[in-house]
Design a protein around this motif. Structure first.
Motif, PDB file in Angstrom:
ATOM      1  N   GLY A 190       0.801  -1.209   0.000  1.00  0.00           N
ATOM      2  CA  GLY A 190       0.000   0.000   0.000  1.00  0.00           C
ATOM      3  C   GLY A 190       0.836   1.262   0.000  1.00  0.00           C
ATOM      4  O   GLY A 190       0.524   2.226  -0.726  1.00  0.00           O
ATOM      5  N   ARG A 191       1.916   1.279   0.792  1.00  0.00           N
ATOM      6  CA  ARG A 191       2.753   2.478   0.838  1.00  0.00           C
ATOM      7  C   ARG A 191       3.438   2.720  -0.506  1.00  0.00           C
ATOM      8  O   ARG A 191       3.556   3.861  -0.975  1.00  0.00           O
ATOM      9  N   ALA A 192       3.902   1.654  -1.156  1.00  0.00           N
ATOM     10  CA  ALA A 192       4.512   1.798  -2.475  1.00  0.00           C
ATOM     11  C   ALA A 192       3.490   2.307  -3.495  1.00  0.00           C
ATOM     12  O   ALA A 192       3.810   3.118  -4.367  1.00  0.00           O
ATOM     13  N   ALA A 193       2.246   1.836  -3.368  1.00  0.00           N
ATOM     14  CA  ALA A 193       1.194   2.302  -4.287  1.00  0.00           C
ATOM     15  C   ALA A 193       0.927   3.784  -4.107  1.00  0.00           C
ATOM     16  O   ALA A 193       0.717   4.525  -5.078  1.00  0.00           O
ATOM     17  N   VAL A 194       0.939   4.249  -2.856  1.00  0.00           N
ATOM     18  CA  VAL A 194       0.734   5.686  -2.598  1.00  0.00           C
ATOM     19  C   VAL A 194       1.847   6.500  -3.242  1.00  0.00           C
ATOM     20  O   VAL A 194       1.613   7.565  -3.823  1.00  0.00           O
ATOM     21  N   GLU A 195       3.103   5.989  -3.166  1.00  0.00           N
ATOM     22  CA  GLU A 195       4.213   6.706  -3.799  1.00  0.00           C
ATOM     23  C   GLU A 195       4.042   6.759  -5.318  1.00  0.00           C
ATOM     24  O   GLU A 195       4.295   7.777  -5.952  1.00  0.00           O
ATOM     25  N   VAL A 196       3.627   5.639  -5.916  1.00  0.00           N
ATOM     26  CA  VAL A 196       3.427   5.609  -7.361  1.00  0.00           C
ATOM     27  C   VAL A 196       2.327   6.586  -7.764  1.00  0.00           C
ATOM     28  O   VAL A 196       2.435   7.327  -8.756  1.00  0.00           O
ATOM     29  N   LEU A 197       1.257   6.599  -6.973  1.00  0.00           N
ATOM     30  CA  LEU A 197       0.128   7.466  -7.307  1.00  0.00           C
ATOM     31  C   LEU A 197       0.484   8.936  -7.154  1.00  0.00           C
ATOM     32  O   LEU A 197      -0.209   9.812  -7.685  1.00  0.00           O
ATOM     33  N   GLY A 198       1.557   9.223  -6.460  1.00  0.00           N
ATOM     34  CA  GLY A 198       2.007  10.607  -6.367  1.00  0.00           C
ATOM     35  C   GLY A 198       2.686  11.099  -7.626  1.00  0.00           C
ATOM     36  O   GLY A 198       2.898  12.304  -7.782  1.00  0.00           O
ATOM     37  N   THR A 199       3.026  10.201  -8.550  1.00  0.00           N
ATOM     38  CA  THR A 199       3.711  10.593  -9.782  1.00  0.00           C
ATOM     39  C   THR A 199       2.843  10.470 -11.025  1.00  0.00           C
ATOM     40  O   THR A 199       3.141  11.086 -12.044  1.00  0.00           O
ATOM     41  N   ARG A 200       1.769   9.679 -10.976  1.00  0.00           N
ATOM     42  CA  ARG A 200       0.914   9.519 -12.144  1.00  0.00           C
ATOM     43  C   ARG A 200      -0.455   9.022 -11.720  1.00  0.00           C
ATOM     44  O   ARG A 200      -0.682   8.703 -10.552  1.00  0.00           O
ATOM     45  N   MET A 208       0.394  -1.983   5.449  1.00  0.00           N
ATOM     46  CA  MET A 208      -0.871  -1.301   5.161  1.00  0.00           C
ATOM     47  C   MET A 208      -1.801  -2.312   4.519  1.00  0.00           C
ATOM     48  O   MET A 208      -1.550  -2.780   3.404  1.00  0.00           O
ATOM     49  N   ASN A 209      -2.876  -2.682   5.218  1.00  0.00           N
ATOM     50  CA  ASN A 209      -3.762  -3.704   4.687  1.00  0.00           C
ATOM     51  C   ASN A 209      -4.645  -3.149   3.574  1.00  0.00           C
ATOM     52  O   ASN A 209      -4.586  -1.958   3.230  1.00  0.00           O
ATOM     53  N   GLY A 210      -5.486  -4.007   3.017  1.00  0.00           N
ATOM     54  CA  GLY A 210      -6.313  -3.626   1.880  1.00  0.00           C
ATOM     55  C   GLY A 210      -7.287  -2.512   2.190  1.00  0.00           C
ATOM     56  O   GLY A 210      -7.503  -1.599   1.374  1.00  0.00           O
ATOM     57  N   VAL A 211      -7.915  -2.553   3.378  1.00  0.00           N
ATOM     58  CA  VAL A 211      -8.885  -1.510   3.742  1.00  0.00           C
ATOM     59  C   VAL A 211      -8.195  -0.158   3.798  1.00  0.00           C
ATOM     60  O   VAL A 211      -8.684   0.857   3.268  1.00  0.00           O
ATOM     61  N   ALA A 216      -8.917  -7.706  -4.159  1.00  0.00           N
ATOM     62  CA  ALA A 216      -8.739  -9.151  -4.404  1.00  0.00           C
ATOM     63  C   ALA A 216      -8.430  -9.841  -3.079  1.00  0.00           C
ATOM     64  O   ALA A 216      -7.600  -9.368  -2.296  1.00  0.00           O
ATOM     65  N   THR A 217      -9.105 -10.953  -2.817  1.00  0.00           N
ATOM     66  CA  THR A 217      -8.885 -11.659  -1.554  1.00  0.00           C
ATOM     67  C   THR A 217      -9.128 -13.152  -1.724  1.00  0.00           C
ATOM     68  O   THR A 217      -9.950 -13.575  -2.528  1.00  0.00           O
ATOM     69  N   GLY A 218      -8.371 -13.920  -0.985  1.00  0.00           N
ATOM     70  CA  GLY A 218      -8.603 -15.362  -0.946  1.00  0.00           C
ATOM     71  C   GLY A 218      -8.772 -15.854   0.459  1.00  0.00           C
ATOM     72  O   GLY A 218      -9.001 -17.042   0.673  1.00  0.00           O
ATOM     73  N   TYR A 219      -8.672 -14.947   1.447  1.00  0.00           N
ATOM     74  CA  TYR A 219      -8.687 -15.380   2.839  1.00  0.00           C
ATOM     75  C   TYR A 219      -9.727 -14.658   3.690  1.00  0.00           C
ATOM     76  O   TYR A 219     -10.281 -15.234   4.607  1.00  0.00           O
ATOM     77  N   ALA A 220      -9.982 -13.399   3.386  1.00  0.00           N
ATOM     78  CA  ALA A 220     -10.827 -12.607   4.283  1.00  0.00           C
ATOM     79  C   ALA A 220     -12.292 -12.973   4.132  1.00  0.00           C
ATOM     80  O   ALA A 220     -12.711 -13.621   3.175  1.00  0.00           O
ATOM     81  N   SER A 221     -13.050 -12.495   5.079  1.00  0.00           N
ATOM     82  CA  SER A 221     -14.483 -12.755   5.081  1.00  0.00           C
ATOM     83  C   SER A 221     -15.212 -11.757   4.192  1.00  0.00           C
ATOM     84  O   SER A 221     -14.648 -10.765   3.731  1.00  0.00           O
ATOM     85  N   LEU A 222     -16.495 -12.047   3.968  1.00  0.00           N
ATOM     86  CA  LEU A 222     -17.340 -11.137   3.192  1.00  0.00           C
ATOM     87  C   LEU A 222     -17.412  -9.781   3.861  1.00  0.00           C
ATOM     88  O   LEU A 222     -17.414  -8.740   3.192  1.00  0.00           O
ATOM     89  N   GLU A 223     -17.435  -9.763   5.207  1.00  0.00           N
ATOM     90  CA  GLU A 223     -17.541  -8.497   5.920  1.00  0.00           C
ATOM     91  C   GLU A 223     -16.328  -7.605   5.638  1.00  0.00           C
ATOM     92  O   GLU A 223     -16.449  -6.394   5.478  1.00  0.00           O
ATOM     93  N   THR A 224     -15.145  -8.229   5.569  1.00  0.00           N
ATOM     94  CA  THR A 224     -13.934  -7.440   5.300  1.00  0.00           C
ATOM     95  C   THR A 224     -13.967  -6.855   3.897  1.00  0.00           C
ATOM     96  O   THR A 224     -13.616  -5.700   3.672  1.00  0.00           O
ATOM     97  N   ALA A 225     -14.393  -7.658   2.910  1.00  0.00           N
ATOM     98  CA  ALA A 225     -14.486  -7.163   1.538  1.00  0.00           C
ATOM     99  C   ALA A 225     -15.490  -6.029   1.430  1.00  0.00           C
ATOM    100  O   ALA A 225     -15.274  -5.014   0.749  1.00  0.00           O
ATOM    101  N   LEU A 226     -16.617  -6.198   2.139  1.00  0.00           N
ATOM    102  CA  LEU A 226     -17.633  -5.137   2.106  1.00  0.00           C
ATOM    103  C   LEU A 226     -17.135  -3.872   2.796  1.00  0.00           C
ATOM    104  O   LEU A 226     -17.513  -2.753   2.430  1.00  0.00           O
ATOM    105  N   ALA A 227     -16.266  -4.041   3.792  1.00  0.00           N
ATOM    106  CA  ALA A 227     -15.679  -2.870   4.446  1.00  0.00           C
ATOM    107  C   ALA A 227     -14.823  -2.083   3.462  1.00  0.00           C
ATOM    108  O   ALA A 227     -14.811  -0.845   3.470  1.00  0.00           O
ATOM    109  N   CYS A 228     -14.096  -2.823   2.609  1.00  0.00           N
ATOM    110  CA  CYS A 228     -13.320  -2.133   1.563  1.00  0.00           C
ATOM    111  C   CYS A 228     -14.227  -1.343   0.633  1.00  0.00           C
ATOM    112  O   CYS A 228     -13.933  -0.200   0.257  1.00  0.00           O
ATOM    113  N   MET A 229     -15.340  -1.947   0.262  1.00  0.00           N
ATOM    114  CA  MET A 229     -16.271  -1.260  -0.627  1.00  0.00           C
ATOM    115  C   MET A 229     -16.876  -0.040   0.061  1.00  0.00           C
ATOM    116  O   MET A 229     -17.161   0.977  -0.570  1.00  0.00           O
ATOM    117  N   LYS A 230     -17.037  -0.142   1.371  1.00  0.00           N
ATOM    118  CA  LYS A 230     -17.561   0.997   2.128  1.00  0.00           C
ATOM    119  C   LYS A 230     -16.585   2.165   2.078  1.00  0.00           C
ATOM    120  O   LYS A 230     -16.980   3.329   2.145  1.00  0.00           O
TER     121      LYS A 230
END
Length: 608
Positions: free
Chosen positions: A83-93, A107-110, A128-142
């Protein structure tokens, strides 16, 4: 941390997607992307280039697999190891879509979803997830995620999910585009378009500054419209970017690190996006959006939104130009209509004047002859009376009774009453002749107003001495201030011009009389050239005229005689001045003055 785009294998294509990996036992239901798949192709969604995808996963194999599996002719894949690397990339493009793993160290997915959406609210995020519950995925969508997908990936499902996300982003961008288009097309003038251009463009494509380059009338040069952002950008660099976009008829995006970056050595501009403004096949200028160093470069989706905005801007500028031409033509038509109405009024008055002149000319001639005879008779009677008095006085000294009686009769006949009668007759004859001269002057004006008067021969003359002569002689009730830096030559009839100017000046003096013996301010006369024609403008800062009054100011009218203050008289002054000037090829108009008041503007024929 890995952030470089991956090179894709040519074997992986949209027609032959990779087979899905082993099924996960995560227990999550199928994502919404697996149903009602979009029917649009990548080319329909992104005609300007491929879809940019940021893949975020702490597993190198998973990042490499996605970079390899997503078709390179459709997707540009950049990877980040967290996540931290993604934030750095998003700072340039900027990216169209991000795919982030849900369970990552640091930095987790949420948290990653929340950070990415805060940096770029327009970017869609797929979890994308293969381990978390539906509640965790829905939290990301929230927190703003578009959808979720199970791992291991079904590449076909992922591809369609990405397309759905891009479709949503495209549709969402149409709302502000529609609002901006409506706002642009509601602006009627070029000044209004330029005043709102920055804020409208900012609604669609975030930028630090913008520059608009428009063609100079009658040339191929592009002029840079003044900007108020205070950013100093080399004009040559702006024109070079505009030239590239116009010649290629497509947007040009440049970044500070590229070889053909035109803004060197300027180090405050990090990226630039130039659009060609087209009206039909003809270029109508260029719009350039700028971002500073440290800000993300422009993304493909921003480029596309900017292209639509540039098309709307070109249409708005063309509409404003046509509106300006239409308003100018309407004003010309209104002015022509006013001139025709004025000419028709004066033509009607002229026909009436011609009839009155014809009917009065002969009786006036007879009456004038009779008055001249009466004046001569009164002078003869006065001479006879004087002689009779002298003879009576001479005879009264004689001693003969008959002569004395004769002297007495003569003195009685030539007495004081006779003297009063002769004096009254003489004054009556003089008053009648003065009235006759006024009638003759009126008939002369009527004859000129009807067009039947003699036309003064034209000559080449300098107007400045004529104007300064009035100023020196101080013949008017108001002072004159003549402003002319050089001789101004015109081809005019001297007598008609002098008469017209005198009538205008007399009108202005009468319109603003002195108050309590205080002489009003000066009339300002400016002489010069405009478009090759000599122009005389007489400005009265004290005379305010309404639009209705200006429209009828050249009509003949009845006014109180300023000399008597009681009797009414017919005033042909400005009507006759207009007629005399028009027949020598000049024009006379009245308009609001530059510093208040009113201005009479004479445009005269040019001297050969």
């Amino acid at each position: 941390m890995e952030m470089s785009p991956m090179v894709h294998s040519p074997e992986a294509s949209a027609e032959e997607p990779a087979r899905p990996w082993e099924t996960s036992a995560g227990g999550l239901p199928a994502s919404r992307g697996s149903s009602s798949l979009p029917r649009r192709s990548v080319q329909e969604l992104t005609p300007g280039g491929g879809i940019s995808v940021l893949v975020i996963d702490d597993e190198p194999d998973m990042r490499e697999m996605l970079a390899f599996s997503l078709p390179s002719n459709e997707f540009e894949v950049v990877t980040a190891d967290g996540g931290r690397a993604a934030v750095e990339v998003l700072g340039t493009r900027r990216f169209d879509v991000a795919i982030t793993d849900l369970k990552m160290p640091g930095m987790n997915g949420v948290e990653t979803v929340a950070a990415l959406r805060e940096l770029d609210p327009d970017m869609e995020v797929i979890v994308a997830t293969g381990y978390a519950s539906l509640e965790t995925a829905l939290a990301c969508m929230k927190h703003g995620a578009y959808d979720y997908i199970r791992k291991p990936y079904d590449i076909a499902e992922l591809r369609h999910l990405i397309l759905r996300a891009v479709e949503k982003r495209r549709l969402r961008s149409l709302v502000p585009l529609y609002e901006v288009s409506c706002a642009l097309l509601s602006l009627r003038t070029r000044s209004e378009v330029l005043a709102h251009l920055g804020e409208l463009a900012l609604d669609l494509v975030p930028h630090q500054a913008f520059r608009l380059l428009l063609p100079e009338p009658g040339t191929d040069e592009l002029s840079i419209v003044a900007s108020t952002d205070g950013l100093e950008v080399p004009a040559g660099a702006l024109r070079e970017l505009a030239r590239r976009s116009i010649q290629g008829q497509e947007p040009v995006c440049g970044v500070n690190s590229s070889r053909d970056w035109p803004f060197s050595p300027v180090d405050r501009v990090g990226s630039a996006l130039a659009y060609s403004l087209q009206v039909g096949d003809a270029p109508a200028g260029s719009l350039i959006l700028l971002r500073g160093v440290g800000q993300p470069v422009f993304s493909v989706s921003e480029l596309q939104r900017g292209s639509l905005f540039a098309a709307q801007l070109a249409l708005a500028l063309e509409t404003a130009r046509l509106n300006g031409e239409l308003e100018a033509r309407v004003k010309d038509l209104e002015a022509t209509r006013e001139e025709l109405v004025k000419a028709e009024k004066l033509a009607t008055v002229g026909r009436l004047a011609a009839g009155v002149t014809h009917e009065l000319s002969n009786p006036l001639a007879f009456t004038k002859a009779s008055l001249q005879a009466l004046t001569s008779y009164s002078q003869d009677v006065k001479s006879l009376w004087t002689t009779a008095r002298e003879v009576a006085e001479a005879l009264s000294g004689r001693e003969e009774p008959g002569l004395a009686e004769l002297a007495k009769k003569l003195l009685t006949a030539a007495g004081q009453e006779t003297e009063y009668s002769i004096r009254d007759a003489e004054e009556a004859a003089g008053d009648a002749m003065e009235g006759m001269r006024r009638v003759e002057a009126l008939l002369t004006e009527l004859r000129a107003l009807s067009g039947g008067g003699p036309i003064a021969p034209t000559e080449r003359m300098d107007l400045v001495p004529l104007l300064t002569a009035w100023m020196r002689e101080d013949l008017l009730t108001r002072p004159l201030q003549v402003e002319a830096t050089a001789p101004v030559f015109a081809k005019v009839g001297r007598n008609d011009l002098e008469s017209s100017l005198a009538r205008i000046l007399a009108f202005l003096c009468e319109a603003t009389p002195s108050k309590s013996g205080v002489r009003p301010g000066p009339l300002i006369i400016r002489a010069g050239y405009e478009n090759g024609r000599p122009v005389v403008q007489i400005e009265d800062p004290l005379l305010g005229l309404s639009e209705a009054r200006r429209a009828e100011i050249f009509d003949p009218h009845i006014q109180v005689d300023s000399r008597s203050g009681q009797t009414m008289r017919l005033n042909f002054g400005l009507a006759l001045a207009w007629r005399l000037l028009r027949r020598m090829g000049a024009d006379l108009k009245v308009s609001p003055g530059a510093s208040g008041g009113s201005a009479f503007r004479l445009v005269l024929p040019a001297a050969e």
